[in-house]
Design a protein around this motif. Sequence first.
Motif, short mmCIF file in Angstrom:
data_model
loop_
_atom_site.label_atom_id
_atom_site.label_comp_id
_atom_site.label_asym_id
_atom_site.label_seq_id
_atom_site.Cartn_x
_atom_site.Cartn_y
_atom_site.Cartn_z
N GLN A 141 -47.62 23.92 61.56
CA GLN A 141 -47.59 25.10 62.42
C GLN A 141 -48.60 26.17 62.02
OE1 GLN A 141 -45.73 25.10 65.25
NE2 GLN A 141 -45.47 22.99 64.54
N ASN A 142 -48.96 26.17 60.74
CA ASN A 142 -49.76 27.27 60.21
C ASN A 142 -50.80 26.69 59.24
OD1 ASN A 142 -50.66 29.75 59.39
ND2 ASN A 142 -48.65 30.52 58.78
N ILE A 143 -52.03 26.55 59.71
CA ILE A 143 -53.07 25.87 58.92
C ILE A 143 -54.06 26.89 58.36
CG2 ILE A 143 -54.93 24.17 58.99
CD1 ILE A 143 -53.44 22.82 61.34
N LEU A 144 -54.32 26.77 57.08
CA LEU A 144 -55.31 27.63 56.40
C LEU A 144 -56.59 26.82 56.22
CD1 LEU A 144 -55.75 30.38 54.89
CD2 LEU A 144 -55.22 29.13 52.80
N VAL A 145 -57.71 27.42 56.63
CA VAL A 145 -59.00 26.74 56.54
C VAL A 145 -59.98 27.59 55.73
CG1 VAL A 145 -60.87 25.63 57.83
CG2 VAL A 145 -58.59 25.78 58.85
N PRO A 146 -60.13 27.29 54.43
CA PRO A 146 -61.11 28.02 53.63
C PRO A 146 -62.52 27.53 53.94
CG PRO A 146 -59.48 26.87 52.24
CD PRO A 146 -59.37 26.34 53.63
N ILE A 147 -63.47 28.44 54.07
CA ILE A 147 -64.86 28.07 54.33
C ILE A 147 -65.77 28.72 53.30
CG2 ILE A 147 -64.47 27.73 56.81
CD1 ILE A 147 -65.95 30.47 57.22
N ASP A 148 -67.02 28.24 53.27
CA ASP A 148 -68.00 28.86 52.37
C ASP A 148 -69.37 29.00 53.05
OD1 ASP A 148 -69.02 26.30 52.40
OD2 ASP A 148 -68.67 25.91 50.28
N GLY A 149 -69.41 28.74 54.34
CA GLY A 149 -70.67 28.87 55.06
C GLY A 149 -71.53 27.62 55.08
N SER A 150 -71.08 26.56 54.41
CA SER A 150 -71.86 25.32 54.34
C SER A 150 -71.55 24.42 55.53
CB SER A 150 -71.54 24.58 53.04
OG SER A 150 -70.20 24.10 53.09
N GLU A 187 -68.63 32.86 62.89
CA GLU A 187 -69.14 31.58 63.40
C GLU A 187 -68.00 30.56 63.50
OE1 GLU A 187 -72.27 27.98 62.32
OE2 GLU A 187 -72.46 29.88 61.24
N ALA A 188 -67.17 30.50 62.46
CA ALA A 188 -66.03 29.58 62.48
C ALA A 188 -65.07 29.95 63.61
CB ALA A 188 -65.30 29.61 61.14
N ASP A 203 -48.65 25.82 56.00
CA ASP A 203 -48.02 24.55 55.65
C ASP A 203 -49.04 23.42 55.52
OD1 ASP A 203 -48.52 24.24 58.37
OD2 ASP A 203 -46.41 24.34 58.94
N LEU A 204 -50.35 23.79 55.62
CA LEU A 204 -51.42 22.82 55.39
C LEU A 204 -52.71 23.59 55.09
CD1 LEU A 204 -52.55 19.84 55.57
CD2 LEU A 204 -53.09 20.36 57.96
N ILE A 205 -53.47 23.07 54.14
CA ILE A 205 -54.81 23.59 53.86
C ILE A 205 -55.80 22.50 54.25
CG2 ILE A 205 -56.44 24.37 52.08
CD1 ILE A 205 -53.98 25.34 50.45
N VAL A 206 -56.79 22.85 55.06
CA VAL A 206 -57.85 21.90 55.43
C VAL A 206 -59.14 22.44 54.82
CG1 VAL A 206 -59.15 20.82 57.30
CG2 VAL A 206 -56.71 21.28 57.59
N ILE A 207 -59.70 21.68 53.89
CA ILE A 207 -60.89 22.16 53.16
C ILE A 207 -61.96 21.07 53.14
CG2 ILE A 207 -59.95 21.47 50.89
CD1 ILE A 207 -61.35 24.05 49.78
N GLY A 208 -63.20 21.49 53.20
CA GLY A 208 -64.31 20.55 53.11
C GLY A 208 -64.66 20.26 51.67
N SER A 209 -65.16 19.06 51.44
CA SER A 209 -65.63 18.68 50.11
C SER A 209 -66.96 17.97 50.28
CB SER A 209 -64.63 17.77 49.41
OG SER A 209 -65.16 17.34 48.17
N HIS A 210 -67.82 18.16 49.32
CA HIS A 210 -69.15 17.55 49.40
C HIS A 210 -69.12 16.04 49.20
CE1 HIS A 210 -71.19 21.41 49.68
NE2 HIS A 210 -70.30 21.84 48.82
N GLY A 211 -68.01 15.53 48.68
CA GLY A 211 -67.87 14.09 48.51
C GLY A 211 -68.77 13.51 47.45
N ARG A 212 -69.17 14.33 46.52
CA ARG A 212 -70.03 13.84 45.44
C ARG A 212 -69.16 13.30 44.32
NH1 ARG A 212 -72.92 18.85 46.88
NH2 ARG A 212 -74.83 18.21 47.91
N ALA A 241 -64.73 20.77 58.04
CA ALA A 241 -63.30 21.09 57.90
C ALA A 241 -62.82 21.89 59.12
CB ALA A 241 -63.05 21.88 56.61
N VAL A 242 -63.66 22.79 59.60
CA VAL A 242 -63.33 23.57 60.80
C VAL A 242 -63.10 22.63 61.98
CG1 VAL A 242 -64.32 25.15 62.54
CG2 VAL A 242 -64.43 25.74 60.10
N ASP A 243 -64.01 21.67 62.16
CA ASP A 243 -63.90 20.74 63.28
C ASP A 243 -62.62 19.89 63.19
OD1 ASP A 243 -66.26 21.77 64.26
OD2 ASP A 243 -67.51 20.13 63.49
N LYS A 244 -62.26 19.47 61.98
CA LYS A 244 -61.03 18.70 61.79
C LYS A 244 -59.80 19.59 62.07
CE LYS A 244 -60.38 15.02 60.78
NZ LYS A 244 -60.08 13.89 61.67
#
Length: 148
Positions: free
Chosen positions: A4-13, A73-74, A109-118, A19-22
Amino acid sequence: MSFQNILVPIDGSQTSLAAVDKAVELAKAFNSKITVVQVMTLDPYIAAEYITAAQTNDLIERARTSIQQNLDEAKKRFEAAGVQVETQLLEGQVVNTEITKAAKTLGADLIVIGSHGRTGFKKFFLGSVAQSILGQAEIPVLVVRGHD
């Protein structure tokens, strides 16, 4: 399970935009409330001086403006998809701590965050925020791999 309540941390990358799109997809599926946050890290010495002197520090103001642009932008991406969104600029010394604190405060109740996958040595530096949030968060964390 419904979020119901999603937190999306961003860093401009580009990675955080993945993560925003997901999060857009999830918000549409679950009719979720979205809060996008970005943390402005403050050096404790500069911050103390800044706060006690109550004067503007040009570097801090430029950082604040840049972060606000990222948040705007997000927000546009969510609104273009018909998803309601709130944004918050957080301030603190440790990015992951501020994010997990915000998740609690906002009742996320959910955090959606991007990772560089390195992996390996590069992961030590660039994946540390997502890694730390995975360790600290008391709610589910969806890590979205970026394309950079």
